[in-house]
Design an enzyme around this catalytic site. Structure first.
Site, PDB file in Angstrom:
ATOM      1  CD  GLU A   1       8.831   0.955  10.531  1.00 36.98           C
ATOM      2  OE1 GLU A   1       8.092   1.406   9.644  1.00 36.98           O
ATOM      3  OE2 GLU A   1       9.419   0.091  10.268  1.00 36.98           O
TER       4      GLU A   1
ATOM      5  CB  CYS B   1      -2.114   0.841   8.389  1.00 39.93           C
ATOM      6  SG  CYS B   1      -0.679   1.950   8.309  1.00 39.93           S
TER       7      CYS B   1
ATOM      8  CD  GLU C   1       5.274   0.310  12.681  1.00 40.60           C
ATOM      9  OE1 GLU C   1       4.107   0.728  12.761  1.00 40.60           O
ATOM     10  OE2 GLU C   1       6.121   1.002  13.464  1.00 40.60           O
TER      11      GLU C   1
ATOM     12  CG  ASN D   1      -0.628   0.149   2.429  1.00 44.94           C
ATOM     13  OD1 ASN D   1       0.567  -0.425   2.716  1.00 44.94           O
ATOM     14  ND2 ASN D   1      -1.113   0.384   3.404  1.00 44.94           N
TER      15      ASN D   1
HETATM   16  P1  NAP Z   1       0.429  -8.545   4.094  1.00 41.38           P
HETATM   17  O1  NAP Z   1      -0.673  -9.821   3.155  1.00 41.38           O
HETATM   18  O2  NAP Z   1       0.656  -8.954   5.343  1.00 41.38           O
HETATM   19  O3  NAP Z   1       1.631  -8.742   3.368  1.00 41.38           O
HETATM   20  C1  NAP Z   1       2.681  -8.044   3.531  1.00 41.38           C
HETATM   21  C2  NAP Z   1       4.191  -8.397   3.373  1.00 41.38           C
HETATM   22  O4  NAP Z   1       4.321  -9.728   4.101  1.00 41.38           O
HETATM   23  C3  NAP Z   1       4.200  -8.718   1.910  1.00 41.38           C
HETATM   24  O5  NAP Z   1       5.524  -8.485   1.504  1.00 41.38           O
HETATM   25  C4  NAP Z   1       3.915 -10.259   1.781  1.00 41.38           C
HETATM   26  O6  NAP Z   1       4.528 -10.886   0.758  1.00 41.38           O
HETATM   27  C5  NAP Z   1       4.461 -10.713   3.086  1.00 41.38           C
HETATM   28  N1  NAP Z   1       4.003 -12.070   3.304  1.00 41.38           N
HETATM   29  C6  NAP Z   1       2.945 -12.494   3.126  1.00 41.38           C
HETATM   30  N2  NAP Z   1       2.823 -14.002   3.768  1.00 41.38           N
HETATM   31  C7  NAP Z   1       4.161 -14.054   4.531  1.00 41.38           C
HETATM   32  C8  NAP Z   1       4.769 -14.907   5.100  1.00 41.38           C
HETATM   33  N3  NAP Z   1       3.881 -16.036   5.469  1.00 41.38           N
HETATM   34  N4  NAP Z   1       6.065 -14.870   5.514  1.00 41.38           N
HETATM   35  C9  NAP Z   1       6.614 -13.965   5.194  1.00 41.38           C
HETATM   36  N5  NAP Z   1       6.027 -12.814   4.519  1.00 41.38           N
HETATM   37  C10 NAP Z   1       5.028 -12.950   4.058  1.00 41.38           C
HETATM   38  O7  NAP Z   1      -0.275  -7.536   4.036  1.00 41.38           O
HETATM   39  P2  NAP Z   1      -0.625  -6.398   2.794  1.00 41.38           P
HETATM   40  O8  NAP Z   1      -2.138  -6.857   2.249  1.00 41.38           O
HETATM   41  O9  NAP Z   1       0.575  -6.585   1.773  1.00 41.38           O
HETATM   42  O10 NAP Z   1      -0.700  -4.880   3.377  1.00 41.38           O
HETATM   43  C11 NAP Z   1      -1.848  -4.512   4.072  1.00 41.38           C
HETATM   44  C12 NAP Z   1      -1.745  -4.579   5.527  1.00 41.38           C
HETATM   45  O11 NAP Z   1      -0.602  -4.055   5.809  1.00 41.38           O
HETATM   46  C13 NAP Z   1      -2.783  -3.945   6.348  1.00 41.38           C
HETATM   47  O12 NAP Z   1      -3.253  -4.761   7.498  1.00 41.38           O
HETATM   48  C14 NAP Z   1      -2.313  -2.644   6.817  1.00 41.38           C
HETATM   49  O13 NAP Z   1      -3.014  -2.049   7.945  1.00 41.38           O
HETATM   50  C15 NAP Z   1      -1.002  -3.049   7.313  1.00 41.38           C
HETATM   51  N6  NAP Z   1       0.065  -1.893   7.047  1.00 41.38           N
HETATM   52  C16 NAP Z   1       0.510  -1.676   8.374  1.00 41.38           C
HETATM   53  C17 NAP Z   1       1.404  -0.619   8.262  1.00 41.38           C
HETATM   54  C18 NAP Z   1       1.950   0.349   9.628  1.00 41.38           C
HETATM   55  O14 NAP Z   1       2.787   1.150   9.517  1.00 41.38           O
HETATM   56  N7  NAP Z   1       1.407  -0.340  10.758  1.00 41.38           N
HETATM   57  C19 NAP Z   1       1.235   0.547   7.158  1.00 41.38           C
HETATM   58  C20 NAP Z   1       0.965  -0.174   6.173  1.00 41.38           C
HETATM   59  C21 NAP Z   1       0.285  -1.324   5.950  1.00 41.38           C
HETATM   60  P3  NAP Z   1       3.267 -11.017  -0.638  1.00 41.38           P
HETATM   61  O15 NAP Z   1       3.147  -9.854  -1.319  1.00 41.38           O
HETATM   62  O16 NAP Z   1       4.443 -11.752  -1.470  1.00 41.38           O
HETATM   63  O17 NAP Z   1       2.203 -11.842  -0.481  1.00 41.38           O
END
Ligand code: NAP
Length: 485
Positions: free
Chosen positions: A465, A291, A257, A158
């Site tokens: 961060e 997020c 995060e 995102n």
């Molecule tokens: P996600 O599905 O958790 O994926 C995040 C990252 O983790 C991607 O690079 C993904 O790779 C990788 N990943 C997925 N499964 C994994 C595993 N089993 N082992 C290691 N890595 C793995 O999240 P998203 O859909 O990309 O992002 C949206 C989420 O991020 C939302 O929940 C949002 O709130 C959160 N977010 C939080 C913040 C913050 O600062 N708190 C900021 C931005 C977003 P792939 O792409 O290859 O699946």
């Protein structure tokens, strides 16, 4: 100034040890434009062999980077900032193409992302230690801050630029080497930034970038290597939990995060226009795919109808379209799956009594579009009150008094951001103190700032961060030397 991104150059290969290379298994990942559903480019699909090579490269580069004088490290980081600013239009277009966000949001992201390099260029030369007398008077306590070691960073789609630089810049400032695994949906920005680091003088192996369709096994191999000492993850709470369990096997320091479920609270005495402007930013930046996005809009009874009317007017005025088209104000969602999740949440809310005031009908066009939507009469029992909507849907919940809204705002497993609008600053600070969140926007719809600590409480994460010393401290270890002389 370059504006159109060279998609071919942005996908030259995995970036390992300063070389651009094919994945060991020869596999490739398609990168899809969410505005058209067409394939934009493809990037290598790293295997376990590539993961091991990335750790070797980061380990080889570690002593040289750790021993590089802070001033020199600072100058390289500063150059990264300058190059990002010079290429801001190109980077923003690339982000809009692969992520779908409106160009104006992408430009905002590039400026924010670049700022982490400027901020940490300044931090790199201000790392200090401690020197004091032991309470017993027997010796001196000397504390030295050392780079923690090789860091694995995993980032979401995102904010493809900012989530990477928010980690890489402080790690490099601290003297660490890193391996970045960006999200599969948005790898082109990560590789375009790697080319910038290279040009800025970041030595080979200090930053390594690999994309993979097997994130679990690939990151498990990296975490199992005893040379790796830090995991910094941004993404969903579910994946964060799985990674914490994996890291626990090797007792690796973790920064997490994770997801959010931000309440946006508008009291009767709020400045209505300011609250509406803030709501549009907190809800609609990145079309709601943030997020920190306002996920539950709690509006007090006295201002409820005026706020709803104003929000509907603003939401209906937004232009839906491909992110990279300059006039677009609300781009597509990242994937079809994301649109389907939003639809399910909206259907569930309607079944539980919510009323659609605008939106909620998917447009008949290619791309993963969902329209700006406002719901009223939203119920605390709806699934969207507990889960991240991650889309352009604003559910309005009516409330009567302060104690009630604080209790409802805190009725979530998350605790990332919260927003409060009131002209009564005493009440604002009191509610800010009572709401369980790592970050509060008090009469503000935007909280992110590289100079302030970003992070959550409860299931929204561990660590911070950015901020003064917080971000860089995640990448350093205190070494205590009991000293007699
Ligand atoms: P996600 O599905 O958790 O994926 C995040 C990252 O983790 C991607 O690079 C993904 O790779 C990788 N990943 C997925 N499964 C994994 C595993 N089993 N082992 C290691 N890595 C793995 O999240 P998203 O859909 O990309 O992002 C949206 C989420 O991020 C939302 O929940 C949002 O709130 C959160 N977010 C939080 C913040 C913050 O600062 N708190 C900021 C931005 C977003 P792939 O792409 O290859 O699946």
């Amino acid at each position: 100034m370059t504006t159109s991104p060279d998609l071919q150059a942005a996908s030259r290969g995995l970036y390992i040890g300063g070389e651009w290379r094919a994945a060991a298994g020869g596999g490739m990942i398609d990168v899809v434009d969410p505005s058209t559903e067409a394939v934009l480019a493809n990037v290598p699909d790293a295997t376990l062999t590539d993961a091991a090579a990335a750790v070797d490269a980061a380990a080889k580069a570690a002593p040289g980077w750790r021993d590089t004088p802070p001033r020199k490290r600072s100058e390289i980081l500063r150059r990264c900032f300058e190059l990002m600013v010079e290429r801001a239009d190109m980077l923003a277009t690339l982000i809009s193409l692969e992520n779908g966000k409106a160009l104006r949001d992408a430009k905002g992201e590039v400026a924010y992302a670049a700022e982490f390099f400027r901020w940490n260029a300044e931090e790199a030369v201000r790392i200090t230690g401690e020197f004091g007398m032991a309470p017993a008077g027997t010796n001196r306590i000397v504390v030295d801050y050392q780079p923690i070691g090789i860091c694995l960073m995993i980032t979401p789609w995102n904010f493809p630029a900012a989530m990477a630089t928010r980690k890489i810049a402080p790690a490099l400032a601290a003297g660490c080497t890193v391996i970045l695994k960006p999200a599969s949906e948005t790898p082109l920005t990560a590789y375009a930034l790697a080319a910038i680091y290279e040009e800025a003088g970041v030595p080979p192996g200090v930053v390594n970038v690999l994309t993979t369709t097997a994130p679990g096994p690939v990151t498990a191999v990296i975490l199992a290597d005893p040379r790796v000492r830090k995991l910094s993850f941004t993404g969903s709470t579910g994946v964060g939990r799985a990674l914490l369990a994996e890291a626990a096997k090797h007792v690796i320091s973790c920064a997490m995060e994770l997801g959010g479920n931000a309440p946006f609270i508008v009291f009767d005495d709020a400045d209505l226009d300011a609250a509406l402007d803030g709501a549009m930013i907190a809800k609609m930046r990145n079309a709601g795919e943030a997020c920190t996005a306002a996920n539950r809009l709690y509006v007090q009874s006295g201002i409820h109808d005026a706020f709803t009317a104003g929000l509907v007017e603003r939401m209906e005025a937004l232009r839906l379209g491909p992110g990279a088209e300059p006039e677009t104000e609300c781009g597509p969602m990242i994937t079809r799956k994301a649109v389907e999740k939003i639809e399910r949440l909206v259907d569930d809310a309607i079944a539980k009594g919510a009323k659609v005031v605008t939106g909620a009908a998917r447009p008949n066009r290619p791309g993963f579009f969902y329209p700006p939507t406002v719901l009223t009469n939203a119920s605390d029992g709806a699934k969207m009150a507990a889960e991240e909507i991650f889309g352009p849907v604003a559910p309005i919940y009516r409330f009567e008094d302060e104690a009630e809204v604080v209790a409802r705002a805190n009725n979530t497993e998350y605790g990332l951001a919260a927003y409060i609008y009131t002209r009564d600053i005493s009440k604002g600070l009191r509610v800010a103190g009572a709401v369980e969140a790592g970050m509060i926007g008090l009469n503000r719809g935007l909280v992110s700032d590289p100079a302030a600590p970003f992070g959550g409480v409860k299931q929204s994460g561990l660590g911070r961060e950015g901020g003064q010393h917080h971000g860089i401290a995640e990448f350093m270890e205190a070494k205590y030397i009991a000293t007699s002389f």
